[in-house]
Design a protein around this motif. Sequence first.
Motif, mmCIF file in Angstrom:
data_model
loop_
_atom_site.group_PDB
_atom_site.id
_atom_site.type_symbol
_atom_site.label_atom_id
_atom_site.label_comp_id
_atom_site.label_asym_id
_atom_site.label_seq_id
_atom_site.Cartn_x
_atom_site.Cartn_y
_atom_site.Cartn_z
ATOM 1 N N ASP A 1 1.036 -1.253 -0.029
ATOM 2 C CA ASP A 1 0.001 0.016 0.028
ATOM 3 C C ASP A 1 0.788 1.166 -0.069
ATOM 4 N N LEU A 2 1.857 1.141 0.677
ATOM 5 C CA LEU A 2 2.856 2.224 0.983
ATOM 6 C C LEU A 2 3.540 2.607 -0.367
ATOM 7 N N GLU A 3 4.007 1.541 -1.256
ATOM 8 C CA GLU A 3 4.461 1.739 -2.408
ATOM 9 C C GLU A 3 3.476 2.455 -3.547
ATOM 10 N N ARG A 4 2.055 1.939 -3.316
ATOM 11 C CA ARG A 4 1.480 2.683 -4.320
ATOM 12 C C ARG A 4 1.073 4.116 -3.766
ATOM 13 N N ILE A 5 0.959 4.373 -2.663
ATOM 14 C CA ILE A 5 0.735 5.671 -2.194
ATOM 15 C C ILE A 5 1.945 6.456 -2.456
ATOM 16 N N THR A 6 3.104 6.197 -2.205
ATOM 17 C CA THR A 6 4.294 7.017 -2.504
ATOM 18 C C THR A 6 4.311 7.155 -4.182
ATOM 19 N N GLU A 7 4.472 5.954 -4.731
ATOM 20 C CA GLU A 7 4.314 6.249 -6.384
ATOM 21 C C GLU A 7 3.356 7.253 -6.868
ATOM 22 N N GLY A 8 2.138 7.236 -6.138
ATOM 23 C CA GLY A 8 1.058 8.120 -6.767
ATOM 24 C C GLY A 8 1.397 9.526 -6.383
ATOM 25 N N LEU A 9 2.322 9.766 -5.299
ATOM 26 C CA LEU A 9 2.521 11.062 -4.875
ATOM 27 C C LEU A 9 4.059 11.562 -5.380
ATOM 28 N N GLY A 10 4.710 10.667 -6.236
ATOM 29 C CA GLY A 10 5.932 11.010 -6.740
ATOM 30 C C GLY A 10 7.055 11.039 -5.514
ATOM 31 N N LEU A 11 6.887 10.248 -4.610
ATOM 32 C CA LEU A 11 7.906 10.281 -3.614
ATOM 33 C C LEU A 11 8.666 9.083 -3.647
ATOM 34 N N PRO A 12 9.756 9.002 -3.244
ATOM 35 C CA PRO A 12 10.689 7.932 -3.489
ATOM 36 C C PRO A 12 10.236 7.198 -2.330
ATOM 37 N N PHE A 13 10.564 5.703 -2.444
ATOM 38 C CA PHE A 13 10.348 4.768 -1.271
ATOM 39 C C PHE A 13 11.089 3.865 -1.244
ATOM 40 N N ARG A 14 11.887 3.410 -0.051
ATOM 41 C CA ARG A 14 12.877 2.140 0.127
ATOM 42 C C ARG A 14 12.463 1.659 1.437
ATOM 43 N N LYS A 15 12.092 0.447 1.714
ATOM 44 C CA LYS A 15 11.939 -0.159 3.084
ATOM 45 C C LYS A 15 12.994 -0.125 3.833
ATOM 46 N N PRO A 16 12.933 0.541 5.018
ATOM 47 C CA PRO A 16 13.980 0.533 5.964
ATOM 48 C C PRO A 16 14.054 -0.770 6.714
ATOM 49 N N ASP A 17 15.355 -1.075 7.015
ATOM 50 C CA ASP A 17 15.630 -2.398 7.853
ATOM 51 C C ASP A 17 16.696 -2.027 8.946
ATOM 52 N N PRO A 18 16.280 -2.215 10.175
ATOM 53 C CA PRO A 18 15.301 -3.042 10.494
ATOM 54 C C PRO A 18 13.697 -1.971 10.632
ATOM 55 N N PHE A 19 12.580 -2.750 10.842
ATOM 56 C CA PHE A 19 11.542 -2.102 11.099
ATOM 57 C C PHE A 19 10.656 -2.540 12.281
ATOM 58 N N PRO A 20 10.207 -1.755 13.345
ATOM 59 C CA PRO A 20 10.156 -0.168 13.252
ATOM 60 C C PRO A 20 11.645 0.242 13.613
ATOM 61 N N GLN A 21 11.993 1.338 13.043
ATOM 62 C CA GLN A 21 13.399 2.082 13.499
ATOM 63 C C GLN A 21 13.228 2.355 15.128
ATOM 64 N N ASN A 22 14.379 2.473 15.417
ATOM 65 C CA ASN A 22 14.368 3.096 16.814
ATOM 66 C C ASN A 22 14.181 4.941 16.717
ATOM 67 N N SER A 23 13.172 5.327 17.196
ATOM 68 C CA SER A 23 12.774 6.625 16.976
ATOM 69 C C SER A 23 13.056 7.709 17.916
ATOM 70 N N LEU A 24 13.776 7.456 19.040
ATOM 71 C CA LEU A 24 13.815 8.072 20.245
ATOM 72 C C LEU A 24 14.571 9.388 20.328
ATOM 73 N N THR A 25 15.898 8.972 19.608
ATOM 74 C CA THR A 25 16.472 10.576 19.498
ATOM 75 C C THR A 25 16.090 11.333 18.373
ATOM 76 N N ALA A 26 15.638 10.849 17.378
ATOM 77 C CA ALA A 26 14.937 11.803 16.454
ATOM 78 C C ALA A 26 13.694 12.553 16.811
ATOM 79 N N ALA A 27 12.892 11.795 17.644
ATOM 80 C CA ALA A 27 11.763 12.396 18.210
ATOM 81 C C ALA A 27 12.296 13.712 19.148
ATOM 82 N N ARG A 28 13.187 13.232 19.943
ATOM 83 C CA ARG A 28 13.838 14.530 20.968
ATOM 84 C C ARG A 28 14.228 15.494 20.100
ATOM 85 N N ILE A 29 14.903 15.084 18.922
ATOM 86 C CA ILE A 29 15.421 16.150 18.305
ATOM 87 C C ILE A 29 14.316 17.165 17.721
ATOM 88 N N ALA A 30 13.300 16.499 17.511
ATOM 89 C CA ALA A 30 12.155 17.329 16.796
ATOM 90 C C ALA A 30 11.455 18.122 17.811
#
Length: 200
Positions: free
Chosen positions: A68-97
């Motif tokens: 589904d995400l492949e279809r959505i990003t293709e329709g929006l013209g957004l690049p897509f590549r599945k990250p590994d591992p999933f889900p990512q560790n987002s703690l530091t990113a969320a703190r920066i934001a």
Amino acid sequence: MAGQIDFFYEFASTYSYPAAMRIGAVAARAGVTVRWRPFLLGPIFASAGWTTSPFNLMPAKGRNMWRDLERITEGLGLPFRKPDPFPQNSLTAARIATALADDGKRAAFSRALYALEFGEGLSISDPEVLGRALETAGIPAAPAIAMAGGEQVKLALRATTEEAMAKDIFGAPSFITRDGELFWGNDRLEQAIEWAARNG
């Protein structure tokens, strides 16, 4: 009264990627102000007894989501590549934001990091990737990363996550309007913005 919406997003969330890339333009057309609210889904999932993403717990659901995400990003013209591992560790990113002012800087960093994570498949726990996202957003990396390690930022992120739980948010992206309506999912973005525009 001008419309306003709270955009609750999690950096490890797949559908938050297209939502983050779309919300600015959609809201601007409707005259709605967006408040960018980074939070963590981990504590919410843990409260439900989950140790990982529901997309991992239910393999068929996960396979459908990635296609589904492949279809959505293709329709929006957004690049897509599945990250590994999933889900990512987002703690530091969320703190920066959280540490960045919600005056355009937070949004710019968030979009840049999503592009690296889901557009290039890079790890968002990698300091070099985080620094690259900050620099792309025009934000000096070293002071932003240092500020994100402060106790005040940690408490602020925890408070936002607790607020999300109190508002019955169970996934990301989620949108909450000023009158308390909750909309969940990238596919509810337009409906949420329309509601905010009509109801302030």
